[in-house]
Scaffold this active site. Structure first.
Site, PDB file in Angstrom:
ATOM      1  N   ASN A 156      -0.168   7.238  -2.695  1.00 35.38           N
ATOM      2  CA  ASN A 156       0.722   8.322  -3.152  1.00 35.38           C
ATOM      3  C   ASN A 156       1.154   8.186  -4.611  1.00 35.38           C
ATOM      4  O   ASN A 156       1.278   9.191  -5.310  1.00 35.38           O
ATOM      5  CB  ASN A 156       1.928   8.460  -2.226  1.00 35.38           C
ATOM      6  N   GLU A 254       6.765  -2.994   2.054  1.00 27.75           N
ATOM      7  CA  GLU A 254       7.485  -1.768   1.669  1.00 27.75           C
ATOM      8  C   GLU A 254       6.847  -0.621   2.434  1.00 27.75           C
ATOM      9  O   GLU A 254       5.706  -0.254   2.157  1.00 27.75           O
ATOM     10  CB  GLU A 254       7.348  -1.520   0.161  1.00 27.75           C
ATOM     11  N   CYS A 288       7.606   7.864  -0.464  1.00 27.29           N
ATOM     12  CA  CYS A 288       8.294   7.226   0.664  1.00 27.29           C
ATOM     13  C   CYS A 288       9.786   7.549   0.657  1.00 27.29           C
ATOM     14  O   CYS A 288      10.439   7.464   1.688  1.00 27.29           O
ATOM     15  CB  CYS A 288       8.077   5.718   0.601  1.00 27.29           C
ATOM     16  N   GLU A 469      12.155  -5.703  -3.603  1.00 30.35           N
ATOM     17  CA  GLU A 469      11.511  -5.883  -4.906  1.00 30.35           C
ATOM     18  C   GLU A 469      12.518  -5.498  -5.985  1.00 30.35           C
ATOM     19  O   GLU A 469      13.384  -4.662  -5.753  1.00 30.35           O
ATOM     20  CB  GLU A 469      10.266  -4.995  -4.999  1.00 30.35           C
TER      21      GLU A 469
HETATM   22  P1  NAD Z   1      -1.725   2.831   4.697  1.00 26.73           P
HETATM   23  O1  NAD Z   1      -0.877   1.839   5.417  1.00 26.73           O
HETATM   24  O2  NAD Z   1      -2.699   3.616   5.462  1.00 26.73           O
HETATM   25  O3  NAD Z   1      -2.548   2.118   3.534  1.00 26.73           O
HETATM   26  C1  NAD Z   1      -1.930   1.363   2.525  1.00 26.73           C
HETATM   27  C2  NAD Z   1      -2.929   0.363   1.975  1.00 26.73           C
HETATM   28  O4  NAD Z   1      -3.234  -0.583   3.005  1.00 26.73           O
HETATM   29  C3  NAD Z   1      -4.255   0.968   1.544  1.00 26.73           C
HETATM   30  O5  NAD Z   1      -4.727   0.285   0.402  1.00 26.73           O
HETATM   31  C4  NAD Z   1      -5.143   0.685   2.743  1.00 26.73           C
HETATM   32  O6  NAD Z   1      -6.519   0.642   2.428  1.00 26.73           O
HETATM   33  C5  NAD Z   1      -4.641  -0.677   3.168  1.00 26.73           C
HETATM   34  N1  NAD Z   1      -4.907  -1.050   4.557  1.00 26.73           N
HETATM   35  C6  NAD Z   1      -5.084  -0.237   5.626  1.00 26.73           C
HETATM   36  N2  NAD Z   1      -5.339  -0.970   6.726  1.00 26.73           N
HETATM   37  C7  NAD Z   1      -5.305  -2.270   6.353  1.00 26.73           C
HETATM   38  C8  NAD Z   1      -5.480  -3.504   7.050  1.00 26.73           C
HETATM   39  N3  NAD Z   1      -5.754  -3.548   8.344  1.00 26.73           N
HETATM   40  N4  NAD Z   1      -5.363  -4.654   6.346  1.00 26.73           N
HETATM   41  C9  NAD Z   1      -5.074  -4.633   5.025  1.00 26.73           C
HETATM   42  N5  NAD Z   1      -4.918  -3.500   4.320  1.00 26.73           N
HETATM   43  C10 NAD Z   1      -5.017  -2.331   4.966  1.00 26.73           C
HETATM   44  O7  NAD Z   1      -0.697   3.765   3.901  1.00 26.73           O
HETATM   45  P2  NAD Z   1      -1.058   5.034   3.021  1.00 26.73           P
HETATM   46  O8  NAD Z   1      -1.377   6.152   3.948  1.00 26.73           O
HETATM   47  O9  NAD Z   1      -1.999   4.645   1.945  1.00 26.73           O
HETATM   48  O10 NAD Z   1       0.348   5.321   2.310  1.00 26.73           O
HETATM   49  C11 NAD Z   1       1.358   6.093   2.855  1.00 26.73           C
HETATM   50  C12 NAD Z   1       2.423   5.221   3.469  1.00 26.73           C
HETATM   51  O11 NAD Z   1       2.958   4.330   2.508  1.00 26.73           O
HETATM   52  C13 NAD Z   1       3.615   6.028   3.959  1.00 26.73           C
HETATM   53  O12 NAD Z   1       4.027   5.524   5.195  1.00 26.73           O
HETATM   54  C14 NAD Z   1       4.671   5.763   2.900  1.00 26.73           C
HETATM   55  O13 NAD Z   1       5.994   5.928   3.314  1.00 26.73           O
HETATM   56  C15 NAD Z   1       4.381   4.351   2.541  1.00 26.73           C
HETATM   57  N6  NAD Z   1       4.944   4.036   1.238  1.00 26.73           N
HETATM   58  C16 NAD Z   1       6.028   3.188   1.163  1.00 26.73           C
HETATM   59  C17 NAD Z   1       6.605   2.903  -0.066  1.00 26.73           C
HETATM   60  C18 NAD Z   1       7.788   1.987  -0.196  1.00 26.73           C
HETATM   61  O14 NAD Z   1       8.030   1.504  -1.299  1.00 26.73           O
HETATM   62  N7  NAD Z   1       8.538   1.716   0.862  1.00 26.73           N
HETATM   63  C19 NAD Z   1       6.061   3.468  -1.220  1.00 26.73           C
HETATM   64  C20 NAD Z   1       4.972   4.323  -1.105  1.00 26.73           C
HETATM   65  C21 NAD Z   1       4.403   4.589   0.127  1.00 26.73           C
END
Ligand code: NAD
Length: 488
Positions: A156, A254, A288, A469
């Site tokens: 995102n 996060e 998020c 963080e």
């Molecule tokens: P996601 O969990 O699908 O993917 C995040 C990352 O993890 C990607 O690089 C993905 O390839 C990797 N990943 C997926 N499966 C994995 C595994 N089994 N092992 C290791 N890595 C793996 O999330 P997304 O769809 O890319 O992002 C959206 C989510 O992120 C939403 O839930 C959003 O709220 C959250 N988010 C949180 C924050 C925060 O600071 N709290 C900030 C931005 C986004």
């Protein structure tokens, strides 16, 4: 794999200071056209192994540099990204679907600032010391970098969130293997091209592109990566915890949110309405920290709703490269369908969709007909137990409901599994403090949204994450502390 008519952008992994091709690739789409425009390495164990090895080799020299030397390199990198700000912004907008305006004013400036911020903060940490005169002892703590840090980031805010991890990790003297989201890898690859010029020694920053299941998991499971900083969904975090448990890894997580805005009847609506529009729909609602549950005190509920819906309808959806557009494309076809399905579920449950999806029509420019667009959508009369009020939708959809008392709204706002961010609107200072104290939320903004001081902790409670963080928090995460006692 589909046939490609136009020349595609082909990314390569960055390992040990060199760009390295991969044996297989994944298609990456331009969300605003629906076309494949880029090929991203489909890395796995082998590539991760090479990257970890390069990071391990670079660690002794990098970790023994002074904080000042590292700081100068981080500042140089910030300058180089800033110099190419427009190119980075264009790339981020094309790759992610976000508006060029958002990429220019938020994503890339913040990526630059992440390096500047940690280049400065690393110079100002002090450690603790105590004296025990009766025992003839002095105790002090020393902090050292941990080793190879594994950094996994979402789609995102691609470069923004990746650099929020790389900057503190390398400022503290660690070396890193980063894995950006397979859907948004381009700006990370562009940053790799600047590392040598900035003076980052080979192997200090390695970037391995690919899916979470293959590349991400290989990194999380690697025995020589003692810490993982992850930003993404709660579901993925659970898997990462499981996979890293046998190695007792240090984790920073996060995760998602279901963030409430609580609007009392003494709120200044001239400030509250434009800010709540942004907090609901900025970056297509794909932040998020976005508001997705708006609780409005009953006395102003009708007025708020009328004005909020009228303003929502003014938000322009369309080609992200048009600087007058407010809402760009969602990240993928699958994600768009998922977000739309929530609106359908709400309707099926008897909620009222006041504007947006399924109610208003969306006219798109010719070149964007196959893009993943949707109108910002406001839903009212949703039950608290509905999935639209409980689950993270992560799109331009917000629910508005009425409440009567302070006690009631605190209870309702906290009755979700998440606890990332909340906003409170009231001109009563006492009330603002009371409510902020009681909300289960890592961040509470009152009478504003998304104003951050990077010095202070960022992170969520409950299913929104583990750890924080920020200047001190990231320093503590990316270093190992030792207590030393000297007896004289
Ligand atoms: P996601 O969990 O699908 O993917 C995040 C990352 O993890 C990607 O690089 C993905 O390839 C990797 N990943 C997926 N499966 C994995 C595994 N089994 N092992 C290791 N890595 C793996 O999330 P997304 O769809 O890319 O992002 C959206 C989510 O992120 C939403 O839930 C959003 O709220 C959250 N988010 C949180 C924050 C925060 O600071 N709290 C900030 C931005 C986004």
């Amino acid at each position: 794999m589909m046939a490609h008519s136009k020349a595609l952008l082909v990314l390569e992994n960055f390992i040990g200071g060199k760009f390295v091709p991969c044996s297989s690739y994944i298609d990456s789409y331009n969300p605003s056209t629906g076309d494949v425009y880029c090929r991203v390495p489909d890395s796995g164990k082998e590539e991760v192994e090479a990257a970890v090895k390069a990071a391990k080799n670079a660690f002794p020299v990098w970790s023994s540099k002074s904080p000042l030397e590292r700081s100068q390199i981080l500042n140089k990198l910030a300058d180089l990204i800033e110099h190419d700000l427009e190119a980075f912004a264009q790339a981020e907008s094309k790759d992610q679907g976000k508006t060029i305006t958002f990429a220019r004013t938020v994503d890339i400036p913040r990526a630059v600032y992440n390096f500047r911020f940690f280049a400065s903060s690393i110079l100002h940490h002090t450690t603790e010391c105590t004296e025990m005169a009766t025992m003839g002892c002095v105790h002090y703590t020393s902090r050292a970098p941990v080793g190879v840090a594994g950094l996994v980031s979402p789609w995102n805010l691609p470069l923004y969130l990746l650099t929020w991890k790389i900057a503190p990790a390398i400022a503290c003297g660690n070396t890193v293997v980063a894995k950006p989201s397979e859907m948004t890898s381009v700006t990370a690859w562009m940053m790799c091209k600047l590392l040598e010029k900035a003076g980052v020694p080979h192997g200090v920053v390695n970037v391995v592109f690919g899916t979470g299941a293959k590349a991400g998991e290989a990194l999380v499971c690697h025995p020589d990566v003692p810490l993982i900083s992850f930003t993404g969904s709660t579901l993925t975090a659970q898997r990462i915890m499981e996979k890293s448990a046998p190695h007792c890894k240090r984790l920073s997580l996060e995760l998602g949110g279901k963030n409430p805005a609580i609007i009392f009847d003494d709120a200044d609506l001239t400030q509250c309405i434009p800010t709540t529009l942004r907090s609901s729909f900025a970056n297509q609602g794909e932040i998020c920290l976005c508001t997705s549950r708006i609780f409005v005190q009953r006395g102003i509920y009708s007025e708020f709703l009328k004005r909020f819906v009228a303003e929502t309808k003014k938000w322009k959806v369309g080609n992200p490269s048009d600087p007058t557009v407010n809402v760009g494309a969602l990240i993928s076809k699958e994600h768009l369908e998922k977000v739309r399905s929530y609106v359908k579920k709400a309707q099926a449950e008897g909620a009222r969709v006041l504007c947006g999806e399924g109610v208003d029509s969306l006219a798109l420019p010719t070149g964007n007909q196959k893009g993943y667009f949707m109108l910002p959508t406001v839903i009212a009369e949703v039950k608290d137990e509905s999935c639209c009020m409980q689950e993270e939708i992560f799109g331009p959809v917000t629910c508005v409901v009425a409440f009567d008392t302070e006690e009631e709204v605190i209870e309702r706002a906290t009755s979700v599994k998440y606890g990332l961010a909340a906003t409170v609107w009231s001109s009563n200072v006492g009330r603002v403090h009371r409510v902020a104290q009681r909300l289960q939320s890592g961040l509470v903004w009152t009478n504003c949204w998304l104003i951050r001081d990077l010095n202070l902790p960022f992170g969520g409670m409950k299913a929104s994450g583990i750890g924080r963080e920020g200047a001190k928090d990231s320093y503590e995460f990316f270093t190992e502390v030792k207590t030393i006692t000297i007896k004289h």
